[in-house]
Design a protein around this motif. Structure first.
Motif, short mmCIF file in Angstrom:
data_model
loop_
_atom_site.label_atom_id
_atom_site.label_comp_id
_atom_site.label_asym_id
_atom_site.label_seq_id
_atom_site.Cartn_x
_atom_site.Cartn_y
_atom_site.Cartn_z
N TYR A 16 0.86 -1.05 -0.03
CA TYR A 16 0.14 0.12 -0.11
C TYR A 16 1.15 1.31 -0.14
CZ TYR A 16 -3.77 -3.04 0.97
OH TYR A 16 -4.91 -4.18 0.87
N SER A 17 0.31 2.22 -0.15
CA SER A 17 0.94 3.82 -0.41
C SER A 17 1.69 3.88 1.18
CB SER A 17 0.00 4.63 -0.53
OG SER A 17 0.41 5.99 -0.81
N GLY A 18 2.98 4.06 1.05
CA GLY A 18 3.73 4.79 2.14
C GLY A 18 4.48 3.33 2.55
N ALA A 19 4.31 2.22 1.93
CA ALA A 19 4.91 0.94 2.42
C ALA A 19 6.40 1.14 2.24
CB ALA A 19 4.40 -0.17 1.59
N GLY A 20 6.93 1.91 1.51
CA GLY A 20 8.42 2.06 1.31
C GLY A 20 8.89 1.36 0.00
N LYS A 21 8.06 1.29 -0.80
CA LYS A 21 8.28 0.65 -2.18
C LYS A 21 9.42 1.67 -3.08
CE LYS A 21 4.04 0.45 -3.77
NZ LYS A 21 3.42 1.14 -2.39
N SER A 22 8.92 2.69 -3.02
CA SER A 22 9.79 3.63 -4.09
C SER A 22 11.16 3.73 -3.42
CB SER A 22 9.23 4.97 -4.16
OG SER A 22 7.92 4.67 -4.92
N THR A 23 10.96 3.97 -1.99
CA THR A 23 12.29 4.13 -1.41
C THR A 23 13.41 3.16 -1.37
OG1 THR A 23 11.16 5.38 0.30
CG2 THR A 23 13.35 4.72 1.12
N GLU A 143 5.84 1.89 -10.58
CA GLU A 143 4.41 2.29 -11.06
C GLU A 143 4.19 2.51 -12.38
OE1 GLU A 143 2.09 1.42 -9.03
OE2 GLU A 143 2.42 1.82 -7.05
N GLY A 194 7.73 -0.40 5.70
CA GLY A 194 9.19 -0.40 5.30
C GLY A 194 9.89 -1.88 5.51
N1 LIG Z 1 12.76 1.44 5.55
C1 LIG Z 1 12.60 2.83 5.56
N2 LIG Z 1 13.32 3.75 6.13
C2 LIG Z 1 13.29 4.97 6.16
N3 LIG Z 1 12.24 5.57 5.69
C3 LIG Z 1 11.24 5.00 4.88
C4 LIG Z 1 11.35 3.35 4.91
N4 LIG Z 1 10.37 2.96 4.15
C5 LIG Z 1 9.71 4.19 3.92
N5 LIG Z 1 10.03 5.23 4.41
C6 LIG Z 1 9.51 6.52 4.20
O1 LIG Z 1 8.22 6.39 4.18
C7 LIG Z 1 7.52 7.16 3.22
C8 LIG Z 1 6.90 6.45 2.17
O2 LIG Z 1 7.69 5.66 1.40
P1 LIG Z 1 7.67 5.39 -0.09
O3 LIG Z 1 7.26 6.67 -0.88
O4 LIG Z 1 8.81 4.67 -0.50
O5 LIG Z 1 6.28 4.52 -0.44
P2 LIG Z 1 5.64 3.80 -1.45
O6 LIG Z 1 5.38 2.51 -0.95
O7 LIG Z 1 6.40 4.16 -2.71
O8 LIG Z 1 4.34 4.53 -1.37
P3 LIG Z 1 3.39 4.94 -2.69
O9 LIG Z 1 2.55 3.78 -3.06
O10 LIG Z 1 2.51 6.15 -2.54
O11 LIG Z 1 4.30 5.41 -3.97
C9 LIG Z 1 8.70 8.24 2.61
O12 LIG Z 1 8.90 9.42 3.46
C10 LIG Z 1 10.01 7.33 2.97
O13 LIG Z 1 11.30 8.00 3.27
#
Ligand SMILES: Nc1ncnc2c1ncn2[C@@H]1O[C@H](COP(=O)(O)OP(=O)(O)OP(=O)(O)O)[C@@H](O)[C@H]1O
Ligand SMILES: [Mg+2]
Length: 316
Positions: A16-23, A143, A194
């Motif tokens: 889901y959004s915010g899980a940390g995938k893009s990071t 994405e 994360g």
């Molecule tokens: N392991 C981690 N350590 C530090 N920060 C993290 C970690 N995982 C996620 N974050 C932080 O959480 C936030 C969301 O992460 P990210 O953008 O990677 O999510 P996402 O899964 O790609 O979400 P979306 O589906 O909305 O694109 C960011 O601010 C990121 O820095």
């Protein structure tokens, strides 16, 4: 987290959004630096590189984006030629390579068009051609189909599959759509907060999701397993013990079900289920309520579980 992607795989990361995938993805080409731990790509520890070495390592990794990120003021040809120029290729080599890439993505007639003249799907095909320009070992995709309609998504996924098969490119793909995973991935990791909460072969994860988040993702595209919410509704109507049974050959007359009902004198009622297909393998599941006197119910469940095809539902 600790994750290993084998060369030649199409590896999906869902969450889901915010899980940390893009990071996570951005650590793979070192757009983001881990505060701890290491990221290796092939035999290079990319998280430790800088300057020229990092630049060289990044040429082995192509990237595509949700918003395509094309240069608006340049033609399709020049967009694709750009990374080749940066890599120091001569004009003749660039011409050859761009023509080959345009043919690969089916846009030979659009070489002189500008991005604004292209559809979303065509833009992403340019994005893929650009990402593949330096024949990278790895393609990372964040994405890349999320802005596209289902038909166009299918075309882009076909192209990624061809890049994987024809060029042997390892693909690491982030999505929040389980359909994308089902369509092209060999393996999948599910992320939450994360962390990787579950990973494995796509077939296994779809057939036997363990984590509640995975179950929600799977039940959003396959309807053989009830989501946890559905399960709660089922429980309200069916207070008996529930068992999930795999690969029912036929919903109405599974020989195991009729034998267990007969042997133990219990009622077995199908309360949820379906049969589907994934990676050309048939699979399915029935959720069954076992009712009757407690010792008989217990014995029937033990019998079902002993078949190796069933497990009692203990969640939700
Ligand atoms: N392991 C981690 N350590 C530090 N920060 C993290 C970690 N995982 C996620 N974050 C932080 O959480 C936030 C969301 O992460 P990210 O953008 O990677 O999510 P996402 O899964 O790609 O979400 P979306 O589906 O909305 O694109 C960011 O601010 C990121 O820095
Ligand atoms: Mg993201």
């Amino acid at each position: 987290m600790s994750l290993r992607v084998e060369a030649g795989q199409i590896f999906g990361i869902v969450g889901y959004s915010g899980a940390g995938k893009s990071t996570l993805l951005r650590t793979v080409n070192a757009l983001e630096r881990p505060t701890g731990g290491r990221v290796r790509v092939g035999d290079v520890e990319i998280s430790a590189l800088a300057g020229r070495e990092l630049h060289r390592a990044r040429q082995r990794i192509g990237m595509i984006f949700q918003q395509f990120n094309l240069l608006r003021s340049r033609t399709v040809y020049k967009n694709i030629a750009y990374p080749l120029k940066l890599a120091g290729l001569g004009e003749a080599q660039i011409l050859d390579r761009v023509e080959e890439l345009l043919a690969f993505v089916g846009l030979s007639d659009k070489a002189l068009s500008y991005p604004s003249q292209l559809s979303g799907g065509q833009k992403q095909r340019v994005g893929i051609a650009r990402a593949l320009a330096n024949r990278p070992d790895v393609l990372i995709s964040d994405e890349s189909t999320s802005a596209l309609d289902p038909q166009t998504t299918g075309e882009v996924l076909d192209l990624l599959r061809r890049a994987n098969r024809e060029y042997g490119t390892t693909i690491l793909l982030v999505t929040h759509e389980m359909d994308v995973i089902r369509e092209i991935c060999d393996r999948v990791a599910v992320m939450q907060d994360g962390r990787v909460v579950e990973h494995g072969d796509v077939f296994d994860v779809f057939a036997h999701p363990q984590h509640p988040t995975t179950r929600r993702f799977v039940s959003s595209v396959l309807h053989h397993l009830p989501s946890d919410e559905t399960l709660r509704r089922i429980r309200a109507r069916h207070p008996g013990r529930l068992v999930q049974l795999d690969h029912a050959p036929d919903e109405s007359s599974d020989p195991l079900v009729s034998r267990v009902a007969r042997d133990h004198g219990v009622g077995l009622e199908v309360v949820y289920g379906g049969v589907g297909e994934l990676q050309s393998r048939r699979f399915g599941s029935l959720t069954i309520e076992v009712s009757g006197a407690e010792p008989a119910v217990e014995a029937a469940i033990v019998d079902l579980v002993a078949s190796g095809r069933a497990a009692e539902v203990t969640h939700a």
